[in-house]
Design a protein around this motif. Structure first.
Motif, PDB file in Angstrom:
ATOM      1  N   ASP A 176       0.405   4.379   1.404  1.00 16.58           N
ATOM      2  CA  ASP A 176       0.090   4.075   2.803  1.00 16.58           C
ATOM      3  C   ASP A 176       0.519   5.192   3.760  1.00 16.58           C
ATOM      4  OD1 ASP A 176      -1.027   1.659   2.089  1.00 16.58           O
ATOM      5  OD2 ASP A 176       0.801   0.507   2.471  1.00 16.58           O
ATOM      6  N   ASP A 177       1.487   6.013   3.347  1.00 13.36           N
ATOM      7  CA  ASP A 177       1.978   7.089   4.212  1.00 13.36           C
ATOM      8  C   ASP A 177       1.482   8.471   3.759  1.00 13.36           C
ATOM      9  OD1 ASP A 177       3.460   7.144   1.856  1.00 13.36           O
ATOM     10  OD2 ASP A 177       5.360   7.643   2.853  1.00 13.36           O
TER      11      ASP A 177
ATOM     12  N   ASN B 114      -4.194  12.038   7.367  1.00 12.62           N
ATOM     13  CA  ASN B 114      -3.231  10.986   7.056  1.00 12.62           C
ATOM     14  C   ASN B 114      -3.980   9.885   6.306  1.00 12.62           C
ATOM     15  OD1 ASN B 114      -4.672   9.515   8.970  1.00 12.62           O
ATOM     16  ND2 ASN B 114      -3.107   9.742  10.557  1.00 12.62           N
TER      17      ASN B 114
END
Length: 163
Positions: free
Chosen positions: A39-40, A64
């Motif tokens: 997720d990061d 991202n």
């Protein structure tokens, strides 16, 4: 000098993950490829050198996790005209090595050559790829992928596939 990884099972898992990621890219399996990310996550292809600061200098890609999802959705639309028809792509991965470890994160580097055959001709992309792999519940996911193209200091053809 970094001590070699003595855990053969771990090394084999790392190699299998990197080879599976390359296969998903070759097969244009975008949704499955997207699921390999944390997720990061950060997906980075620097421009004008391998060691630039992506927050203050231009990059070819600096995505991202949200932007990775958008990139995949764009590829799935069929409106990437440089990918109609889709390029035939093959990733060749060599020299896989563990370069560090911190908690559940494992730093891995390898050399990659990508052969692309498209309507505009044939292109060979060569790079050093550095990963941060995170072991989540016994499965690796990519927290970071940096693809430092050998020729990133020159004008590049449209890079409209997953490198």
């Amino acid at each position: 000098m970094l001590a070699p990884v003595t855990d053969e099972t771990l090394m084999r898992r790392i190699e299998q993950f990197i080879h599976a990621e390359a296969r998903l890219q070759d097969e244009h399996a975008y949704e499955a490829w997207e699921q390999l990310w944390t997720d990061d996550a950060i997906y980075w292809v620097p421009a004008n050198g391998a060691d630039i600061d992506p927050k203050s200098q231009m990059s070819i890609i600096y995505d991202n996790r949200s932007r990775i999802g958008i990139r995949v959705k764009q590829l799935l639309t069929g409106k990437r005209y440089t990918q109609e028809p889709k390029s035939n792509i093959r990733h060749f991965v060599t020299n896989i090595e563990v370069t560090g470890r911190e908690g559940d994160d494992i730093s891995v580097g390898c050399n990659v050559m990508v052969y692309e055959s498209s309507l505009r001709g044939e292109t060979i992309w060569a790079a050093r790829t550095d990963y941060t792999l995170r072991d989540e519940a016994g499965a690796f996911r990519m927290a970071r992928k940096k693809v430092a193209l050998v020729n990133n200091d020159r004008p590049l053809y449209t890079l409209s596939f997953l490198i």
